[in-house]
Every structure is written in structure tokens, then in C-alpha cells.
Scaffold this motif. Structure first.
Motif, PDB file in Angstrom:
ATOM      1  N   LEU A  62      42.567 -68.996  34.416  1.00 47.82           N
ATOM      2  CA  LEU A  62      42.549 -67.225  34.517  1.00 47.82           C
ATOM      3  C   LEU A  62      43.669 -66.997  35.406  1.00 47.82           C
ATOM      4  N   ILE A  63      43.286 -67.404  36.259  1.00 44.78           N
ATOM      5  CA  ILE A  63      44.775 -67.109  37.142  1.00 44.78           C
ATOM      6  C   ILE A  63      45.595 -68.159  37.208  1.00 44.78           C
ATOM      7  N   ALA A  64      46.377 -68.662  36.567  1.00 48.39           N
ATOM      8  CA  ALA A  64      47.603 -69.280  35.909  1.00 48.39           C
ATOM      9  C   ALA A  64      48.066 -68.277  35.051  1.00 48.39           C
ATOM     10  N   PHE A  65      47.216 -67.757  34.613  1.00 48.32           N
ATOM     11  CA  PHE A  65      47.694 -67.019  32.856  1.00 48.32           C
ATOM     12  C   PHE A  65      47.970 -66.143  33.587  1.00 48.32           C
ATOM     13  N   GLN A  66      47.429 -65.726  34.327  1.00 44.66           N
ATOM     14  CA  GLN A  66      48.121 -63.870  35.065  1.00 44.66           C
ATOM     15  C   GLN A  66      49.000 -64.155  36.072  1.00 44.66           C
ATOM     16  N   ARG A  67      49.172 -64.766  37.027  1.00 42.91           N
ATOM     17  CA  ARG A  67      50.778 -65.247  37.822  1.00 42.91           C
ATOM     18  C   ARG A  67      51.732 -65.790  36.761  1.00 42.91           C
ATOM     19  N   LYS A  68      51.637 -66.866  35.302  1.00 46.16           N
ATOM     20  CA  LYS A  68      52.101 -66.757  34.894  1.00 46.16           C
ATOM     21  C   LYS A  68      52.919 -65.732  34.387  1.00 46.16           C
ATOM     22  N   GLN A  69      52.246 -64.704  34.146  1.00 46.86           N
ATOM     23  CA  GLN A  69      52.203 -63.273  33.732  1.00 46.86           C
ATOM     24  C   GLN A  69      53.428 -62.613  34.756  1.00 46.86           C
ATOM     25  N   GLU A  70      53.095 -62.820  35.925  1.00 45.25           N
ATOM     26  CA  GLU A  70      53.633 -61.842  36.939  1.00 45.25           C
ATOM     27  C   GLU A  70      54.986 -62.300  37.598  1.00 45.25           C
ATOM     28  N   ASP A  71      54.467 -63.939  37.417  1.00 42.60           N
ATOM     29  CA  ASP A  71      56.134 -64.318  37.165  1.00 42.60           C
ATOM     30  C   ASP A  71      57.020 -63.859  37.201  1.00 42.60           C
ATOM     31  N   ILE A  72      56.880 -63.823  35.197  1.00 41.11           N
ATOM     32  CA  ILE A  72      57.443 -62.870  34.420  1.00 41.11           C
ATOM     33  C   ILE A  72      58.076 -61.450  34.696  1.00 41.11           C
ATOM     34  N   PHE A  73      57.289 -60.689  35.147  1.00 42.68           N
ATOM     35  CA  PHE A  73      57.924 -59.798  36.265  1.00 42.68           C
ATOM     36  C   PHE A  73      58.972 -59.916  36.763  1.00 42.68           C
ATOM     37  N   ALA A  74      58.186 -60.660  38.023  1.00 44.53           N
ATOM     38  CA  ALA A  74      59.596 -60.712  39.277  1.00 44.53           C
ATOM     39  C   ALA A  74      60.555 -61.302  38.699  1.00 44.53           C
ATOM     40  N   SER A  75      60.633 -62.499  37.716  1.00 40.43           N
ATOM     41  CA  SER A  75      62.186 -62.990  37.484  1.00 40.43           C
ATOM     42  C   SER A  75      62.959 -61.414  36.739  1.00 40.43           C
ATOM     43  N   LEU A  76      62.174 -61.043  35.914  1.00 39.73           N
ATOM     44  CA  LEU A  76      63.063 -59.688  35.318  1.00 39.73           C
ATOM     45  C   LEU A  76      63.465 -58.805  36.304  1.00 39.73           C
ATOM     46  N   TYR A  77      62.412 -59.346  37.531  1.00 39.49           N
ATOM     47  CA  TYR A  77      63.202 -57.424  38.608  1.00 39.49           C
ATOM     48  C   TYR A  77      63.968 -58.461  39.140  1.00 39.49           C
ATOM     49  N   ALA A  78      63.968 -59.541  39.386  1.00 35.73           N
ATOM     50  CA  ALA A  78      65.191 -60.237  39.881  1.00 35.73           C
ATOM     51  C   ALA A  78      66.487 -60.556  40.028  1.00 35.73           C
ATOM     52  N   VAL A  79      67.001 -60.330  38.396  1.00 38.69           N
ATOM     53  CA  VAL A  79      68.382 -60.183  37.862  1.00 38.69           C
ATOM     54  C   VAL A  79      68.065 -58.601  37.668  1.00 38.69           C
ATOM     55  N   GLY A  80      67.879 -57.618  38.385  1.00 44.03           N
ATOM     56  CA  GLY A  80      68.366 -56.528  38.038  1.00 44.03           C
ATOM     57  C   GLY A  80      67.666 -55.252  36.250  1.00 44.03           C
TER      58      GLY A  80
END
Length: 140
Positions: free
Chosen positions: A85-103
Motif C-alpha cells: 500500500l505504501i509503495a502504491f501511494q508513493r508511486k502516485q505521489e512521485d507522479i505528482f512530483a515529476s509533473l510539478y518538476a517539469v512545470g
């Protein structure tokens, strides 16, 4: 009682954490679980008041095997399921962070576009490339 007070630096940019969607686990959203019938554990992604998304985590547990704070309890494989569950949640949060990182704003539309194989944000190959990109964007 001792308190530790942590202050952000005055020039610290805290916008990223404010703009990222909130996530939480939701068990038995459809009210189907009993002591013997399993129900899905879903990850709720809260973009704003009008936009939410529920993702099935693939974990199913019975009514007495879920705790909102501890997640999966009273199961022999509870630790593995909690790690999943934690790995799944972190994967989704990493997607948000990567979207934010590129603007890109981590909105529902950009998130759906990313999941459906649309425009994927390009990450710099190295830290130096990232710094060059940021310097040109910010005119430093």
C-alpha cells in the motif's frame, strides 16, 4: 514537556507541497465488506473540491482486518500488504512530483494524460542539466 519548533527558511519555496494533491486510503467505500466478505482498499486522490480519483490498490481485506491509522491488521501477511500500500501511494505521489518538476500543474487532466500514455514530462539526464534548465527558466 519539550517542543521542537521548526521554521522554514524565509526564502524557502513551499508551493510544491501546497499544490500537490492529497492522498489517503479508503476501505469499504461501497459498503460491501463483512467479517467474511473482503472489500477493496482504494487510494483516494483529492485534487480539489470538485475533482477526486479513486484507484484500486489490489488489496482486499475483511471488515475486522482494517484500521484507518495502521491500515491492514489481524492478518499474517499484514506487513507485506502494508508495504504494498505504501509503495502504491508513493508511486502516485512521485507522479505528482515529476509533473510539478517539469512545470505542469498536478491536476486531474494532467494526471489522466500521464496515466493514459500521453505527454510524459522529460526529466533531465543529470543534475547539471537540471541546473542549466532551471537557470535559463529563472534568468539567474
Amino acid at each position: 514537556m519539550r517542543y521542537i519548533v521548526i521554521h522554514a527558511a524565509p526564502n524557502c519555496d513551499t508551493r510544491m507541497s501546497e499544490n500537490l494533491p492529497a492522498t489517503k486510503f479508503v476501505f469499504n467505500r461501497r459498503k460491501k465488506a463483512t467479517e467474511s466478505v473482503e472489500a477493496a482498499v482504494e487510494l483516494e486522490i483529492y485534487f480539489d473540491r470538485l475533482h477526486r480519483r479513486w484507484l484500486n490498490t489490489g488489496v482486499r481485506v475483511c471488515l475486522g482486518q482494517w484500521d484507518d491509522r495502521l491500515h491492514v491488521v489481524n492478518r499474517p501477511d499484514g506487513r507485506k500488504l502494508n508495504a504494498d500500500l505504501i509503495a502504491f501511494q508513493r508511486k502516485q505521489e512521485d507522479i505528482f512530483a515529476s509533473l510539478y518538476a517539469v512545470g505542469l500543474e498536478p491536476s486531474l487532466e494532467n494526471y489522466d494524460n500521464y496515466l493514459n500514455g500521453g505527454e510524459r514530462p522529460e526529466m533531465p539526464d543529470s543534475f547539471i542539466d537540471f541546473m542549466r534548465q532551471r537557470i535559463t527558466e529563472r534568468d539567474i
